[in-house]
Design a protein around this motif. Sequence first.
Motif, PDB file in Angstrom:
ATOM      1  N   GLY A   1       0.798  -1.222   0.000  1.00  7.37           N
ATOM      2  CA  GLY A   1       0.000   0.000   0.000  1.00  7.37           C
ATOM      3  C   GLY A   1       0.826   1.264   0.000  1.00  7.37           C
ATOM      4  O   GLY A   1       2.001   1.291  -0.347  1.00  7.37           O
ATOM      5  N   ASP A   2       0.155   2.353   0.399  1.00  4.81           N
ATOM      6  CA  ASP A   2       0.783   3.671   0.442  1.00  4.81           C
ATOM      7  C   ASP A   2       1.991   3.685   1.364  1.00  4.81           C
ATOM      8  O   ASP A   2       3.000   4.327   1.069  1.00  4.81           O
ATOM      9  N   LEU A   3       1.883   2.987   2.500  1.00  2.00           N
ATOM     10  CA  LEU A   3       2.995   2.968   3.446  1.00  2.00           C
ATOM     11  C   LEU A   3       4.227   2.326   2.816  1.00  2.00           C
ATOM     12  O   LEU A   3       5.337   2.811   2.990  1.00  2.00           O
ATOM     13  N   ALA A   4       4.024   1.252   2.062  1.00  2.00           N
ATOM     14  CA  ALA A   4       5.162   0.595   1.405  1.00  2.00           C
ATOM     15  C   ALA A   4       5.858   1.569   0.469  1.00  2.00           C
ATOM     16  O   ALA A   4       7.084   1.657   0.450  1.00  2.00           O
ATOM     17  N   GLY A   5       5.075   2.308  -0.296  1.00  2.00           N
ATOM     18  CA  GLY A   5       5.658   3.276  -1.218  1.00  2.00           C
ATOM     19  C   GLY A   5       6.410   4.368  -0.478  1.00  2.00           C
ATOM     20  O   GLY A   5       7.495   4.782  -0.894  1.00  2.00           O
ATOM     21  N   ALA A   6       5.838   4.833   0.627  1.00  2.16           N
ATOM     22  CA  ALA A   6       6.498   5.871   1.421  1.00  2.16           C
ATOM     23  C   ALA A   6       7.791   5.348   2.033  1.00  2.16           C
ATOM     24  O   ALA A   6       8.794   6.060   2.082  1.00  2.16           O
ATOM     25  N   LEU A   7       7.771   4.105   2.492  1.00  2.00           N
ATOM     26  CA  LEU A   7       8.982   3.520   3.077  1.00  2.00           C
ATOM     27  C   LEU A   7      10.081   3.361   2.035  1.00  2.00           C
ATOM     28  O   LEU A   7      11.249   3.612   2.313  1.00  2.00           O
ATOM     29  N   VAL A   8       9.712   2.965   0.840  1.00  2.00           N
ATOM     30  CA  VAL A   8      10.697   2.770  -0.225  1.00  2.00           C
ATOM     31  C   VAL A   8      11.372   4.094  -0.577  1.00  2.00           C
ATOM     32  O   VAL A   8      12.561   4.121  -0.906  1.00  2.00           O
ATOM     33  N   ARG A   9      10.622   5.184  -0.469  1.00  2.00           N
ATOM     34  CA  ARG A   9      11.183   6.492  -0.820  1.00  2.00           C
ATOM     35  C   ARG A   9      12.119   7.048   0.253  1.00  2.00           C
ATOM     36  O   ARG A   9      12.852   7.990  -0.006  1.00  2.00           O
ATOM     37  N   LEU A  10      12.121   6.454   1.449  1.00  2.00           N
ATOM     38  CA  LEU A  10      13.055   6.892   2.493  1.00  2.00           C
ATOM     39  C   LEU A  10      14.469   6.462   2.121  1.00  2.00           C
ATOM     40  O   LEU A  10      14.665   5.433   1.474  1.00  2.00           O
ATOM     41  N   SER A  11      15.446   7.220   2.577  1.00  2.00           N
ATOM     42  CA  SER A  11      16.841   6.829   2.343  1.00  2.00           C
ATOM     43  C   SER A  11      17.127   5.549   3.131  1.00  2.00           C
ATOM     44  O   SER A  11      16.458   5.273   4.141  1.00  2.00           O
ATOM     45  N   PRO A  12      18.115   4.765   2.705  1.00  2.00           N
ATOM     46  CA  PRO A  12      18.454   3.534   3.434  1.00  2.00           C
ATOM     47  C   PRO A  12      18.793   3.798   4.902  1.00  2.00           C
ATOM     48  O   PRO A  12      18.464   2.989   5.771  1.00  2.00           O
ATOM     49  N   GLU A  13      19.427   4.934   5.189  1.00  2.00           N
ATOM     50  CA  GLU A  13      19.788   5.254   6.573  1.00  2.00           C
ATOM     51  C   GLU A  13      18.546   5.451   7.435  1.00  2.00           C
ATOM     52  O   GLU A  13      18.491   4.994   8.569  1.00  2.00           O
TER      53      GLU A  13
ATOM     54  N   VAL B   1      20.641   8.475  15.825  1.00  2.00           N
ATOM     55  CA  VAL B   1      19.462   7.604  15.751  1.00  2.00           C
ATOM     56  C   VAL B   1      18.206   8.445  15.970  1.00  2.00           C
ATOM     57  O   VAL B   1      17.228   8.349  15.215  1.00  2.00           O
ATOM     58  N   LYS B   2      18.217   9.284  16.995  1.00  2.00           N
ATOM     59  CA  LYS B   2      17.044  10.119  17.300  1.00  2.00           C
ATOM     60  C   LYS B   2      16.729  11.071  16.151  1.00  2.00           C
ATOM     61  O   LYS B   2      15.569  11.215  15.741  1.00  2.00           O
ATOM     62  N   THR B   3      17.753  11.703  15.615  1.00  2.00           N
ATOM     63  CA  THR B   3      17.556  12.655  14.522  1.00  2.00           C
ATOM     64  C   THR B   3      16.990  11.957  13.291  1.00  2.00           C
ATOM     65  O   THR B   3      16.036  12.438  12.673  1.00  2.00           O
ATOM     66  N   ARG B   4      17.562  10.809  12.953  1.00  2.00           N
ATOM     67  CA  ARG B   4      17.073  10.081  11.768  1.00  2.00           C
ATOM     68  C   ARG B   4      15.653   9.567  11.979  1.00  2.00           C
ATOM     69  O   ARG B   4      14.847   9.564  11.048  1.00  2.00           O
ATOM     70  N   ALA B   5      15.336   9.130  13.190  1.00  2.00           N
ATOM     71  CA  ALA B   5      13.976   8.644  13.476  1.00  2.00           C
ATOM     72  C   ALA B   5      12.971   9.785  13.318  1.00  2.00           C
ATOM     73  O   ALA B   5      11.898   9.599  12.720  1.00  2.00           O
ATOM     74  N   LEU B   6      13.304  10.957  13.833  1.00  2.00           N
ATOM     75  CA  LEU B   6      12.416  12.116  13.684  1.00  2.00           C
ATOM     76  C   LEU B   6      12.238  12.491  12.219  1.00  2.00           C
ATOM     77  O   LEU B   6      11.124  12.740  11.748  1.00  2.00           O
ATOM     78  N   ARG B   7      13.347  12.505  11.477  1.00  2.00           N
ATOM     79  CA  ARG B   7      13.288  12.844  10.063  1.00  2.00           C
ATOM     80  C   ARG B   7      12.459  11.809   9.286  1.00  2.00           C
ATOM     81  O   ARG B   7      11.648  12.169   8.425  1.00  2.00           O
TER      82      ARG B   7
ATOM     83  N   ARG C   1      10.037   9.828  10.436  1.00  2.00           N
ATOM     84  CA  ARG C   1       8.609   9.973  10.780  1.00  2.00           C
ATOM     85  C   ARG C   1       8.001  11.183  10.087  1.00  2.00           C
ATOM     86  O   ARG C   1       6.872  11.128   9.594  1.00  2.00           O
ATOM     87  N   LYS C   2       8.750  12.281  10.029  1.00  2.00           N
ATOM     88  CA  LYS C   2       8.259  13.494   9.369  1.00  2.00           C
ATOM     89  C   LYS C   2       8.031  13.206   7.894  1.00  2.00           C
ATOM     90  O   LYS C   2       6.982  13.568   7.337  1.00  2.00           O
ATOM     91  N   GLN C   3       8.979  12.561   7.233  1.00  2.00           N
ATOM     92  CA  GLN C   3       8.833  12.253   5.814  1.00  2.00           C
ATOM     93  C   GLN C   3       7.671  11.303   5.570  1.00  2.00           C
ATOM     94  O   GLN C   3       6.932  11.456   4.586  1.00  2.00           O
ATOM     95  N   LEU C   4       7.466  10.331   6.454  1.00  2.00           N
ATOM     96  CA  LEU C   4       6.344   9.407   6.298  1.00  2.00           C
ATOM     97  C   LEU C   4       5.019  10.131   6.464  1.00  2.00           C
ATOM     98  O   LEU C   4       4.068   9.906   5.694  1.00  2.00           O
ATOM     99  N   ARG C   5       4.930  11.018   7.476  1.00  2.00           N
ATOM    100  CA  ARG C   5       3.706  11.785   7.680  1.00  2.00           C
ATOM    101  C   ARG C   5       3.377  12.604   6.427  1.00  2.00           C
ATOM    102  O   ARG C   5       2.227  12.648   5.989  1.00  2.00           O
ATOM    103  N   GLU C   6       4.390  13.266   5.881  1.00  2.00           N
ATOM    104  CA  GLU C   6       4.171  14.088   4.680  1.00  2.00           C
ATOM    105  C   GLU C   6       3.747  13.222   3.491  1.00  2.00           C
ATOM    106  O   GLU C   6       2.861  13.609   2.721  1.00  2.00           O
ATOM    107  N   ALA C   7       4.362  12.078   3.337  1.00  2.00           N
ATOM    108  CA  ALA C   7       4.051  11.198   2.207  1.00  2.00           C
ATOM    109  C   ALA C   7       2.649  10.595   2.321  1.00  2.00           C
ATOM    110  O   ALA C   7       1.994  10.345   1.310  1.00  2.00           O
ATOM    111  N   LEU C   8       2.197  10.374   3.548  1.00  2.00           N
ATOM    112  CA  LEU C   8       0.897   9.721   3.743  1.00  2.00           C
ATOM    113  C   LEU C   8      -0.245  10.712   3.940  1.00  2.00           C
ATOM    114  O   LEU C   8      -1.397  10.312   4.042  1.00  2.00           O
ATOM    115  N   ALA C   9       0.066  12.009   3.999  1.00  2.00           N
ATOM    116  CA  ALA C   9      -0.976  13.022   4.222  1.00  2.00           C
ATOM    117  C   ALA C   9      -1.762  13.290   2.974  1.00  2.00           C
ATOM    118  O   ALA C   9      -1.415  13.051   1.888  1.00  2.00           O
TER     119      ALA C   9
END
Length: 180
Positions: free
Chosen positions: A123-135, A164-170, A172-180
Amino acid sequence: MRETRSDGELLRAIAADGNRRAFEELYRRYAPWLAARLRGRCSDAGIVDDVVQETFLAVWRGNARYREEGDVAGWLWRIGSRRLIDVLRGDGARGRMRQALARLRHRDEVSAEERVLAGVEHGDLAGALVRLSPELRAVLQATVIDGLTTREAAVLLGIPPGTVKTRALRARKQLREALA
């Protein structure tokens, strides 16, 4: 009374001349801990036992080299968790096939869990996850899917906890934007 050797001394003895006693001591020290941690990720005791054995075989054979950076437990966890993921990925396709065949036989309604997983995979989440950088994906894998703490994820990924904290925040932000 014999003095207890450090983890580094044990690993150097194993690497230098295949010291069996050093290997046994390292195994006794960490195998129960590693098995307990892996059981938190996989309920199949047989798979967990196999992964623990494979992890220590990699140490014994020299396939996994400790570079004397960081904590030995974190290094072993990194090896073990990666081996577990490999096993589960290999079993994943067979498991999905068995589930599909079982559904055909029983014609049960798809469970809520299966719908969510299908959304993650297709679904949409899979597409959003794929668009995230590997890191960013690696941090989400470690903290969300594997359930590791920030500190554990830092050891596993070989990066500072703040990163780790910075990348996790980034992520989540990118996923929220992609799924909005």
